[in-house]
Design an enzyme around this catalytic site. Structure first.
Site, PDB file in Angstrom:
ATOM      1  N   HIS A  13      16.444  33.762  36.168  1.00  0.00           N
ATOM      2  CA  HIS A  13      17.096  34.617  36.011  1.00  0.00           C
ATOM      3  C   HIS A  13      18.281  35.240  36.840  1.00  0.00           C
ATOM      4  O   HIS A  13      19.165  34.517  37.273  1.00  0.00           O
ATOM      5  CB  HIS A  13      15.780  35.848  36.616  1.00  0.00           C
ATOM      6  CG  HIS A  13      16.124  35.878  39.058  1.00  0.00           C
ATOM      7  ND1 HIS A  13      17.264  36.133  38.972  1.00  0.00           N
ATOM      8  CD2 HIS A  13      15.392  35.092  39.240  1.00  0.00           C
ATOM      9  CE1 HIS A  13      17.009  35.799  40.525  1.00  0.00           C
ATOM     10  NE2 HIS A  13      15.927  34.846  40.644  1.00  0.00           N
ATOM     11  N   ASP A  33      19.547  38.214  36.981  1.00  0.00           N
ATOM     12  CA  ASP A  33      19.996  39.059  37.764  1.00  0.00           C
ATOM     13  C   ASP A  33      20.385  38.870  39.507  1.00  0.00           C
ATOM     14  O   ASP A  33      19.779  38.026  39.680  1.00  0.00           O
ATOM     15  CB  ASP A  33      18.758  40.566  38.005  1.00  0.00           C
ATOM     16  CG  ASP A  33      17.863  40.467  38.542  1.00  0.00           C
ATOM     17  OD1 ASP A  33      16.711  39.023  37.304  1.00  0.00           O
ATOM     18  OD2 ASP A  33      16.763  40.750  39.329  1.00  0.00           O
ATOM     19  N   ASP A  76      20.304  32.147  43.920  1.00  0.00           N
ATOM     20  CA  ASP A  76      18.996  32.699  43.532  1.00  0.00           C
ATOM     21  C   ASP A  76      19.932  32.961  42.183  1.00  0.00           C
ATOM     22  O   ASP A  76      20.813  34.487  42.172  1.00  0.00           O
ATOM     23  CB  ASP A  76      18.987  33.343  44.852  1.00  0.00           C
ATOM     24  CG  ASP A  76      17.384  34.803  44.162  1.00  0.00           C
ATOM     25  OD1 ASP A  76      16.725  33.572  42.824  1.00  0.00           O
ATOM     26  OD2 ASP A  76      17.229  35.185  44.813  1.00  0.00           O
ATOM     27  N   GLU A 120      14.340  40.224  37.953  1.00  0.00           N
ATOM     28  CA  GLU A 120      13.506  39.296  38.990  1.00  0.00           C
ATOM     29  C   GLU A 120      13.666  40.119  39.979  1.00  0.00           C
ATOM     30  O   GLU A 120      12.453  40.091  40.663  1.00  0.00           O
ATOM     31  CB  GLU A 120      14.288  38.098  38.344  1.00  0.00           C
ATOM     32  CG  GLU A 120      12.811  37.126  39.541  1.00  0.00           C
ATOM     33  CD  GLU A 120      12.816  36.779  40.930  1.00  0.00           C
ATOM     34  OE1 GLU A 120      11.621  36.772  41.589  1.00  0.00           O
ATOM     35  OE2 GLU A 120      13.535  37.313  41.487  1.00  0.00           O
ATOM     36  N   GLU A 121      14.329  41.098  40.359  1.00  0.00           N
ATOM     37  CA  GLU A 121      14.434  41.185  41.962  1.00  0.00           C
ATOM     38  C   GLU A 121      13.690  41.910  41.891  1.00  0.00           C
ATOM     39  O   GLU A 121      14.223  42.706  42.998  1.00  0.00           O
ATOM     40  CB  GLU A 121      16.144  40.976  42.476  1.00  0.00           C
ATOM     41  CG  GLU A 121      17.008  39.918  42.633  1.00  0.00           C
ATOM     42  CD  GLU A 121      16.296  38.587  43.099  1.00  0.00           C
ATOM     43  OE1 GLU A 121      15.217  39.357  44.110  1.00  0.00           O
ATOM     44  OE2 GLU A 121      16.348  37.347  42.979  1.00  0.00           O
ATOM     45  N   ASP A 174      13.132  28.376  40.580  1.00  0.00           N
ATOM     46  CA  ASP A 174      13.591  29.518  41.707  1.00  0.00           C
ATOM     47  C   ASP A 174      13.078  29.546  43.205  1.00  0.00           C
ATOM     48  O   ASP A 174      12.278  30.669  43.365  1.00  0.00           O
ATOM     49  CB  ASP A 174      13.166  31.057  41.064  1.00  0.00           C
ATOM     50  CG  ASP A 174      14.084  32.385  41.914  1.00  0.00           C
ATOM     51  OD1 ASP A 174      15.034  31.956  42.082  1.00  0.00           O
ATOM     52  OD2 ASP A 174      13.123  33.465  41.373  1.00  0.00           O
ATOM     53  N   HIS A 212      18.963  35.395  49.076  1.00  0.00           N
ATOM     54  CA  HIS A 212      19.271  37.260  49.748  1.00  0.00           C
ATOM     55  C   HIS A 212      20.241  37.144  51.209  1.00  0.00           C
ATOM     56  O   HIS A 212      20.160  38.089  51.817  1.00  0.00           O
ATOM     57  CB  HIS A 212      18.162  37.619  49.410  1.00  0.00           C
ATOM     58  CG  HIS A 212      17.123  37.633  48.386  1.00  0.00           C
ATOM     59  ND1 HIS A 212      16.601  38.929  48.650  1.00  0.00           N
ATOM     60  CD2 HIS A 212      17.483  37.280  47.117  1.00  0.00           C
ATOM     61  CE1 HIS A 212      15.920  38.655  47.126  1.00  0.00           C
ATOM     62  NE2 HIS A 212      16.118  37.456  46.346  1.00  0.00           N
TER      63      HIS A 212
HETATM   64 ZN   LIG Z   1      15.517  34.392  42.611  1.00  0.00          ZN
END
Ligand SMILES: [Zn+2]
Length: 411
Positions: free
Chosen positions: A96, A98, A129, A163-164, A192, A386
């Site tokens: 992903h 984003d 990520d 995705e987030e 991921d 994150h």
């Molecule tokens: Zn991710």
């Protein structure tokens, strides 16, 4: 090891500089969805499209999901496909574009959107990520081409948005509009999620249930408790009583880590502001991660029964409702072709034995599984997603590129 695999692997060993420069470019193109205060993934996706175009895919397509809140009214998804032997299952690698916001900037040791390289570590928001997956999949294809070879099986790279924040404009949209891109026999990898040794192949997820308990008593002065009903005391009793739910759903499944369903009281809403008031209302939540063999509804029913017992014995009212619920997708079989192929490739590249596993969290692979496509989540990573000072390791990305290349070259 075959001669062609050997050539491809030595090619990948030269890509340290490529990893750094790709990470630099990707990180500087901030891809935040509107829910996270951004305008979308356009700039980053356009850059990825340019990089992929240089690798001359047989098909390259943008699938734009309408989103009025995003720049130009859409969210970009990208799909590229390179030919191989048509009778072999395709290899798909889906990442992903984003990212999540950096959070408290004072916790970062450098600008989150400008990568910092320290030895083998690259720091920056999104480097793991999910740029780890974007870079390793692109370099896998590039290594095959740079070695003067062609992938044996067709290989596809998909880069999805959103995705987030729920995947509605990302993988969900792609599966809704272009489901035919993916065949039931395809090997689908989502890089991921993983562990530091690259030995965890995630094939299953638990159901998620967040239960809200609202305990209603009667507020009064703390010096005259007989005039009220203490909702905090009742909530505390309920929390203790809820512990027996673990015994009701105590089956184990060693595929999962941890191998049991979990039931954890978590958030408690603030009640009264002062110490000398007995609260009349308390609200708390329980996070349940339930093995797929159990129906989420039966867990909720049991919560209601236990709440009923406490409610009766303390004569308070207790409401039980769902704050969030997600039924587990049907798991990918532990011996599915994608798991076997991944395991063989990991063994070839690192000599390690990987293990199919289930987890308590939710990943985007669930959407594939719900669509009947057996996907596996795998990558080699320190798992700093994150967090402030998110980082990835250059050798991990090179390892994963080799694993993907080996899968693509497997007859
Ligand atoms: Zn991710």
């Amino acid at each position: 090891m075959s001669d062609s695999i050997d050539r491809i692997f030595s090619q990948i060993d030269f890509y340290r500089g490529e990893v750094i420069s790709l990470q630099q470019e990707l990180t500087s193109r901030v891809a935040l969805g509107p829910v996270n205060g951004g305008s979308g993934e356009h700039e980053k996706t356009t850059y990825i499209e340019e990089i992929i175009r240089e690798l001359k895919p047989a098909e390259l397509e943008q699938v734009n999901a309408p989103d009025p809140k995003a720049e130009s009214g859409y969210r970009p998804n990208l799909v590229a496909l390179w030919d191989g032997k048509e009778d072999l299952p395709r290899l798909w690698i889906l990442s992903h574009s984003d990212i999540v916001p950096p959070g408290d900037l004072s916790l970062w040791q450098s600008d989150p959107y400008q990568v910092r390289v320290e030895g083998d570590k690259i720091y920056g928001r999104g480097v793991e990520d999910n740029q780890h997956g974007i870079v390793s999949s692109i370099l896998a294809v590039r290594a095959i081409i740079d070695s003067g070879l062609k992938p044996l099986r067709p290989i596809g790279i998909a880069i999805v948005a959103d995705e987030e924040t729920g995947s509605r404009y990302g993988l969900c949209y792609l599966l809704e509009k272009r489901r035919e891109l993916f065949r039931d026999t395809d090997l689908i990898v989502v890089p991921d999620g993983g562990n530091e040794t690259g030995t965890m192949i995630e094939v299953a997820e638990k159901s998620i249930l967040w239960v809200r308990f609202t305990v209603l008593g009667k507020q009064c002065h703390a010096s005259t408790p007989h005039k009220g009903k203490n909702s905090l005391t009742a909530a505390a009793r309920l929390i203790v009583a809820l512990e027996k739910i673990r015994e009701n759903f105590d089956e184990r499944d060693e595929l999962f880590s941890p191998p049991i369903s979990t039931f954890e009281p978590t958030k408690m809403e603030a009640n009264v502001e002062n110490v000398n008031t007995i609260p009349g209302k308390d609200v708390f939540y329980m996070d349940c991660r339930i093995l797929p063999r159990f129906e989420v509804e039966t867990v909720l029913e049991r919560c209601r029964e236990i709440a009923g017992e406490v409610s009766e014995s303390l004569s308070v009212e207790i409401k039980v409702d769902i704050a969030h619920k997600e039924d587990a997708a049907p798991p990918t079989a532990a011996d599915a072709p994608v798991v076997k192929s991944l395991s063989r490739a990991i063994r070839l590249v690192t000599g390690r034995e990987a293990r199919p596993m289930g987890i308590g969290g939710g990943t985007v692979a669930a959407f594939f599984r719900k669509a009947g496509l057996p996907a596996a989540v795998w990558c080699t990573s320190p798992d700093t997603a994150h967090q402030p000072n998110e980082y990835c390791l250059i050798p991990d990305i090179l390892t994963d590129a080799k694993v993907f290349a080996a899968m693509a070259m497997e007859a």
